[in-house]
Design a protein around this motif. Structure first.
Motif, PDB file in Angstrom:
ATOM      1  N   LEU A 257       0.829  -1.207   0.000  1.00  0.00           N
ATOM      2  CA  LEU A 257       0.000   0.000   0.000  1.00  0.00           C
ATOM      3  C   LEU A 257       0.866   1.260   0.000  1.00  0.00           C
ATOM      4  N   GLN A 258       1.976   1.222   0.746  1.00  0.00           N
ATOM      5  CA  GLN A 258       2.906   2.360   0.734  1.00  0.00           C
ATOM      6  C   GLN A 258       3.468   2.574  -0.671  1.00  0.00           C
ATOM      7  N   LYS A 259       3.804   1.481  -1.345  1.00  0.00           N
ATOM      8  CA  LYS A 259       4.327   1.572  -2.725  1.00  0.00           C
ATOM      9  C   LYS A 259       3.278   2.181  -3.656  1.00  0.00           C
ATOM     10  N   ALA A 260       2.033   1.688  -3.540  1.00  0.00           N
ATOM     11  CA  ALA A 260       0.942   2.239  -4.370  1.00  0.00           C
ATOM     12  C   ALA A 260       0.755   3.732  -4.084  1.00  0.00           C
ATOM     13  N   ASN A 261       0.868   4.086  -2.810  1.00  0.00           N
ATOM     14  CA  ASN A 261       0.719   5.497  -2.414  1.00  0.00           C
ATOM     15  C   ASN A 261       1.842   6.344  -3.001  1.00  0.00           C
ATOM     16  N   ASN A 262       3.092   5.841  -2.916  1.00  0.00           N
ATOM     17  CA  ASN A 262       4.243   6.571  -3.457  1.00  0.00           C
ATOM     18  C   ASN A 262       4.155   6.732  -4.970  1.00  0.00           C
ATOM     19  N   GLU A 263       3.508   5.759  -5.614  1.00  0.00           N
ATOM     20  CA  GLU A 263       3.339   5.832  -7.077  1.00  0.00           C
ATOM     21  C   GLU A 263       2.129   6.669  -7.486  1.00  0.00           C
ATOM     22  N   GLY A 264       1.434   7.229  -6.478  1.00  0.00           N
ATOM     23  CA  GLY A 264       0.258   8.059  -6.773  1.00  0.00           C
ATOM     24  C   GLY A 264      -0.944   7.256  -7.223  1.00  0.00           C
ATOM     25  N   ARG A 265      -1.009   5.967  -6.797  1.00  0.00           N
ATOM     26  CA  ARG A 265      -2.128   5.108  -7.217  1.00  0.00           C
ATOM     27  C   ARG A 265      -3.136   4.861  -6.102  1.00  0.00           C
ATOM     28  N   LEU A 266      -2.866   5.306  -4.870  1.00  0.00           N
ATOM     29  CA  LEU A 266      -3.726   4.986  -3.726  1.00  0.00           C
ATOM     30  C   LEU A 266      -4.528   6.208  -3.299  1.00  0.00           C
ATOM     31  N   TYR A 267      -5.837   6.047  -3.203  1.00  0.00           N
ATOM     32  CA  TYR A 267      -6.730   7.157  -2.845  1.00  0.00           C
ATOM     33  C   TYR A 267      -7.711   6.714  -1.765  1.00  0.00           C
ATOM     34  N   GLY A 268      -7.970   7.600  -0.807  1.00  0.00           N
ATOM     35  CA  GLY A 268      -9.010   7.352   0.183  1.00  0.00           C
ATOM     36  C   GLY A 268     -10.213   8.233  -0.137  1.00  0.00           C
ATOM     37  N   ILE A 269     -11.318   7.618  -0.501  1.00  0.00           N
ATOM     38  CA  ILE A 269     -12.544   8.376  -0.819  1.00  0.00           C
ATOM     39  C   ILE A 269     -13.691   7.727  -0.050  1.00  0.00           C
ATOM     40  N   LEU A 270     -14.383   8.533   0.731  1.00  0.00           N
ATOM     41  CA  LEU A 270     -15.429   8.027   1.614  1.00  0.00           C
ATOM     42  C   LEU A 270     -16.603   7.451   0.833  1.00  0.00           C
ATOM     43  N   ASN A 271     -17.041   6.247   1.239  1.00  0.00           N
ATOM     44  CA  ASN A 271     -18.319   5.732   0.746  1.00  0.00           C
ATOM     45  C   ASN A 271     -19.420   6.684   1.183  1.00  0.00           C
ATOM     46  N   ALA A 272     -20.572   6.538   0.582  1.00  0.00           N
ATOM     47  CA  ALA A 272     -21.662   7.445   0.906  1.00  0.00           C
ATOM     48  C   ALA A 272     -22.908   6.651   1.261  1.00  0.00           C
ATOM     49  N   SER A 273     -23.971   7.388   1.512  1.00  0.00           N
ATOM     50  CA  SER A 273     -25.246   6.762   1.844  1.00  0.00           C
ATOM     51  C   SER A 273     -26.295   7.249   0.858  1.00  0.00           C
ATOM     52  N   ASN A 274     -27.385   6.537   0.825  1.00  0.00           N
ATOM     53  CA  ASN A 274     -28.468   6.872  -0.086  1.00  0.00           C
ATOM     54  C   ASN A 274     -29.467   7.783   0.635  1.00  0.00           C
ATOM     55  N   TYR A 275     -29.770   8.929   0.052  1.00  0.00           N
ATOM     56  CA  TYR A 275     -30.742   9.847   0.664  1.00  0.00           C
ATOM     57  C   TYR A 275     -31.999   9.997  -0.203  1.00  0.00           C
TER      58      TYR A 275
END
Length: 511
Positions: A257-275
């Motif tokens: 995961l650190q390698k993916a992050n260093n390569e700019g391939r790792l992203y944290g994006i929050l899941n959402a809910s249905n409204y």
């Protein structure tokens, strides 16, 4: 118009194809993509049952184990029709259903044995369908957890599937703890047995701990164009090594995961809910829906061994029909280490919570199925504590009632990649008490939108869990204006797919 393919083990857009939060995501994200005018194909295994009322589309012929295989692709009807979304299932006799939500197998003696077989057959069939053009010209393939990552193995290493290299591959991690680890050789459920013609690149495929095994979660992380964790805080967690039980992080894959992050391939994006299009539930039916569920389960052969317990729960709940409790705490979850380790490790902490609840004439309602040890723990606690009502099953009507009529939603997860339950509770204006970890950090703010416990050591976390529960009840008892403010703030929070999809398009899909 962009053309997407979603590949997953679960899809809650079709009936009876969900075990956890991944099913919600695979239901909701395609709807938001389609709303933007793009087209989405969603494919999951048929598990020997989901193709029965489907429309046959095509045969998929491929080779596995050195022999010819033939699977079938069906289009199936969703629970709700949306323009620009087509739902598919793939049927083959070896893609069997397991005991967990009629999807996954539990193989305690040889982990992932049956699931590896069915998902290898499924992934190879998907690769063949892409190659044949069954989904048209694709721009993005979005895969979910280890069950779909063999697609990347085929794309990179299998001579028959070089054509898969054209499109962009996105890999979402929903639960890093479940990794799909199997031997390279000398086993029916080994890579070499299923792909004898592929020269194995052990270094690129191996598990960091077991060098004679493939790790399919790692394959997804190493070979995808973009890797995605389902909250920003969980991304930070997984870059660090786990130190259980105090901290659950990268689970031996932090280096990848650190390698993916260093390569700019790792992203944290929050899941959402249905409204929108929310399944409507009526207030005041909590106890009736509990009794209805109990009667239904009493007729279920598989629950016969629990008949005494179901009757015991029914007797308990009848008391509250006429003599309603003043405060309801609830929890809806699979009964696993991830969700309830705090209670398993320290039943006495849970008992302190129930005793505190008794002081305000309150009850704790827990609904779920899962690990037999956890089921047993909660059945024992239910016999012991009058104000603990454990409904050991699944019922959509009862779940809706619990979310609607609870006063405090409790989520003591050991770790939480994102979590959907807290969003559903907050949507109904119910404050949550959560462990300050992963996606729960990103969604619940202590004393603003809910309550959160934490600590540097495990015993400190346990003590803080009990203390924060006491604090929450004190606010409700002695400072009702503050309680109502926290409720109102919780209800106002909006974790929308529209916002998350803006980030998906920009960072994951590059569209």
């Amino acid at each position: 118009m962009n053309n997407f393919l979603f590949v997953a083990a679960e899809n809650d857009a079709i009936a009876n194809c969900k075990a956890g939060g991944m099913g919600d995501v695979v239901r909701d994200v395609p709807r938001e993509i389609a709303r933007r005018g793009d087209k989405v194909h969603v494919v999951v295994p048929a598990y020997s049952r989901l193709h029965h009322n489907g429309t046959f589309r095509t045969k998929l012929n491929f080779r596995l184990r050195g022999i010819d295989y033939s699977a079938e692709l069906y289009v199936v009807a969703p629970k709700k029709e949306f323009e620009n979304i087509i739902h598919y299932v793939i049927h083959h006799p070896e893609i069997t259903e397991g005991g967990i939500a009629h999807i996954y197998h539990d193989d305690p003696t040889e982990p992932f044995f049956n699931d590896f077989i069915k998902f290898i057959v499924f992934n190879t069939a998907v690769a063949e369908a892409i190659k044949m053009g069954a989904f048209g010209e694709l721009d993005v393939v979005h895969m979910h957890d280890w069950h779909s990552s063999a697609l990347l193995f085929l794309k990179h290493y299998h001579p028959d599937y070089k054509v898969l290299k054209k499109m962009r591959y996105v890999y979402s991690i929903h639960n890093l703890a479940i990794q799909g680890i199997r031997p390279f050789y000398d086993n029916y459920a080994s890579v070499n047995n299923w792909f004898p013609e592929v020269e194995l690149d052990h270094g690129a495929l191996k598990d960091p701990r077991y060098h004679d095994c493939i790790n399919l979660m790692a394959v997804g992380i190493r070979l995808a164009d973009a890797v995605h964790t389902v909250s920003k805080a969980y991304k930070e967690d997984v870059l660090l090594p786990s130190a259980r039980p105090e901290f659950v992080g990268g689970e031996s894959l932090e280096g990848d995961l650190q390698k993916a992050n260093n390569e700019g391939r790792l992203y944290g994006i929050l899941n959402a809910s249905n409204y929108q299009n929310i399944r409507q539930a009526e207030k005041g039916l909590l106890y009736r829906n509990t009794v209805k569920a109990l009667f239904r389960w009493l007729q279920d052969e598989s629950k016969k061994y629990k008949a005494d317990f179901l009757a015991h729960t029914g007797e308990k709940i009848m008391e509250y029909v006429s003599n309603k409790p003043k405060f309801i705490v609830s929890s809806v979850a699979r009964l696993t280490e991830q969700k309830f380790y705090f209670f398993m490790r320290s039943p006495e902490s849970f008992e302190k919570i129930l005793q505190r609840l008794q002081q305000v004439d309150g009850i704790f309602m827990l609904l779920g199925t899962g690990d037999p040890d956890y089921e047993q723990l909660f059945r024992d606690m239910s016999y012991k504590h009058k104000n603990f009502i454990f409904t050991n099953g699944q019922s959509e009507d009862l779940i809706d009632s619990m979310y609607l009529e609870t006063d405090l939603y409790f989520m003591p997860s050991l770790f939480e990649p994102c979590g959907i339950s807290q969003m559903l509770a907050m949507r109904n204006g119910n404050p949550c008490l959560v462990h300050h970890t992963g996606g729960l950090k990103d969604t619940v703010e202590h004393m603003k939108t809910g309550f959160a416990f934490d600590g540097k050591t495990f015993s400190a976390k346990l003590a803080d869990m009990v203390a924060k529960f006491d604090e929450a009840l004190n606010v409700w008892e002695h400072d009702r204006p503050k309680w109502n403010r926290i409720r109102a703030n919780a209800k106002k929070m909006r974790f929308t797919w529209e916002k998350s999809l803006d980030e998906y398009y920009e960072k994951l899909y590059l569209l």
